[in-house]
Design a protein around this motif. Sequence first.
Motif, PDB file in Angstrom:
ATOM      1  N   LYS A  61       0.826  -1.212   0.000  1.00 16.01           N
ATOM      2  CA  LYS A  61       0.000   0.000   0.000  1.00 16.01           C
ATOM      3  C   LYS A  61       0.859   1.261   0.000  1.00 16.01           C
ATOM      4  CE  LYS A  61      -4.090  -1.820   2.340  1.00 16.01           C
ATOM      5  NZ  LYS A  61      -4.906  -1.734   3.571  1.00 16.01           N
ATOM      6  N   THR A  62       1.888   1.299   0.858  1.00 19.81           N
ATOM      7  CA  THR A  62       2.728   2.492   0.898  1.00 19.81           C
ATOM      8  C   THR A  62       3.489   2.659  -0.403  1.00 19.81           C
ATOM      9  OG1 THR A  62       4.047   3.859   2.396  1.00 19.81           O
ATOM     10  CG2 THR A  62       4.910   1.687   1.924  1.00 19.81           C
ATOM     11  N   ASN A  63       3.836   1.557  -1.073  1.00 21.72           N
ATOM     12  CA  ASN A  63       4.473   1.661  -2.384  1.00 21.72           C
ATOM     13  C   ASN A  63       3.521   2.247  -3.416  1.00 21.72           C
ATOM     14  OD1 ASN A  63       7.284   0.695  -3.318  1.00 21.72           O
ATOM     15  ND2 ASN A  63       6.817  -0.574  -1.540  1.00 21.72           N
ATOM     16  N   VAL A  64       2.246   1.904  -3.327  1.00 27.78           N
ATOM     17  CA  VAL A  64       1.255   2.488  -4.240  1.00 27.78           C
ATOM     18  C   VAL A  64       1.122   3.984  -3.958  1.00 27.78           C
ATOM     19  CG1 VAL A  64      -1.199   2.532  -4.856  1.00 27.78           C
ATOM     20  CG2 VAL A  64      -0.010   0.343  -4.618  1.00 27.78           C
ATOM     21  N   VAL A  65       0.965   4.339  -2.671  1.00 27.57           N
ATOM     22  CA  VAL A  65       0.821   5.749  -2.297  1.00 27.57           C
ATOM     23  C   VAL A  65       2.059   6.527  -2.721  1.00 27.57           C
ATOM     24  CG1 VAL A  65       0.735   7.356  -0.338  1.00 27.57           C
ATOM     25  CG2 VAL A  65      -0.778   5.362  -0.389  1.00 27.57           C
ATOM     26  N   ARG A  66       3.204   6.073  -2.274  1.00 27.00           N
ATOM     27  CA  ARG A  66       4.441   6.808  -2.543  1.00 27.00           C
ATOM     28  C   ARG A  66       4.861   6.675  -4.000  1.00 27.00           C
ATOM     29  NH1 ARG A  66       7.189   8.299   2.247  1.00 27.00           N
ATOM     30  NH2 ARG A  66       5.766   8.016   3.985  1.00 27.00           N
ATOM     31  N   GLY A  67       4.524   5.549  -4.602  1.00 26.91           N
ATOM     32  CA  GLY A  67       4.795   5.407  -6.030  1.00 26.91           C
ATOM     33  C   GLY A  67       3.977   6.383  -6.850  1.00 26.91           C
ATOM     34  N   SER A  68       2.737   6.632  -6.419  1.00 27.83           N
ATOM     35  CA  SER A  68       1.911   7.609  -7.131  1.00 27.83           C
ATOM     36  C   SER A  68       2.404   9.035  -6.885  1.00 27.83           C
ATOM     37  CB  SER A  68       0.438   7.464  -6.739  1.00 27.83           C
ATOM     38  OG  SER A  68       0.240   7.824  -5.388  1.00 27.83           O
ATOM     39  N   ALA A  69       3.221   9.228  -5.854  1.00 23.32           N
ATOM     40  CA  ALA A  69       3.811  10.545  -5.594  1.00 23.32           C
ATOM     41  C   ALA A  69       5.108  10.749  -6.378  1.00 23.32           C
ATOM     42  CB  ALA A  69       4.081  10.714  -4.099  1.00 23.32           C
ATOM     43  N   ILE A  70       5.670   9.671  -6.927  1.00 26.22           N
ATOM     44  CA  ILE A  70       6.924   9.791  -7.676  1.00 26.22           C
ATOM     45  C   ILE A  70       6.781  10.755  -8.859  1.00 26.22           C
ATOM     46  CG2 ILE A  70       8.581   8.555  -9.146  1.00 26.22           C
ATOM     47  CD1 ILE A  70       8.363   6.196  -7.188  1.00 26.22           C
ATOM     48  N   PRO A  71       5.705  10.675  -9.661  1.00 29.46           N
ATOM     49  CA  PRO A  71       5.583  11.653 -10.758  1.00 29.46           C
ATOM     50  C   PRO A  71       5.510  13.101 -10.252  1.00 29.46           C
ATOM     51  CG  PRO A  71       4.084   9.819 -11.119  1.00 29.46           C
ATOM     52  CD  PRO A  71       4.653   9.655  -9.738  1.00 29.46           C
ATOM     53  N   ILE A  72       4.886  13.306  -9.110  1.00 30.35           N
ATOM     54  CA  ILE A  72       4.839  14.649  -8.533  1.00 30.35           C
ATOM     55  C   ILE A  72       6.256  15.097  -8.202  1.00 30.35           C
ATOM     56  CG2 ILE A  72       4.073  16.038  -6.553  1.00 30.35           C
ATOM     57  CD1 ILE A  72       1.632  14.075  -6.387  1.00 30.35           C
ATOM     58  N   GLN A  73       6.975  14.252  -7.485  1.00 32.79           N
ATOM     59  CA  GLN A  73       8.328  14.609  -7.064  1.00 32.79           C
ATOM     60  C   GLN A  73       9.258  14.779  -8.260  1.00 32.79           C
ATOM     61  OE1 GLN A  73       9.905  12.340  -3.800  1.00 32.79           O
ATOM     62  NE2 GLN A  73      11.977  13.100  -4.113  1.00 32.79           N
TER      63      GLN A  73
END
Length: 140
Positions: free
Chosen positions: A88-100
């Motif tokens: 789950k945290t990989n999905v959340v943080r993975g979805s933040a990768i494009p933002i970052q």
Amino acid sequence: MLRSLLRNLLSGPVATQLRRFVIVGATTAGVQMALLWAFVDAGGLNYLVGATIAIEITIVLSYVLNNAWTFRATQNTGLHDYLAGLLKTNVVRGSAIPIQLGVLYGLVEFAAITYLIANAVAILISGLYRFVFDSLWTWG
């Protein structure tokens, strides 16, 4: 309404979690910055490739620390729950990768900011997003 939200962030039930999340985030941001420097300056990788690898490594580190300390009251225990939380945290943080990466790229390419400073700004911008979704879904 905004005043109430800000008051709850400073002294409400979420305040302790938010402070711990920020401490873990600052720690892992330092690790991410060191890894990014090592990948780019010492390893010769492109800064976006180096950032992507550094982000994934710190996603795992952040999960371990946040699960043990920030969200201790609702931590994921047992192998199945622990691995599900990591996913789950990989999905959340993975979805933040494009933002970052988008902020990083924009600041480096269009604002001519060095990649390490740009990465620090990108971490801050994507941090609130990560806190909201991790607290609601990963440990909700």
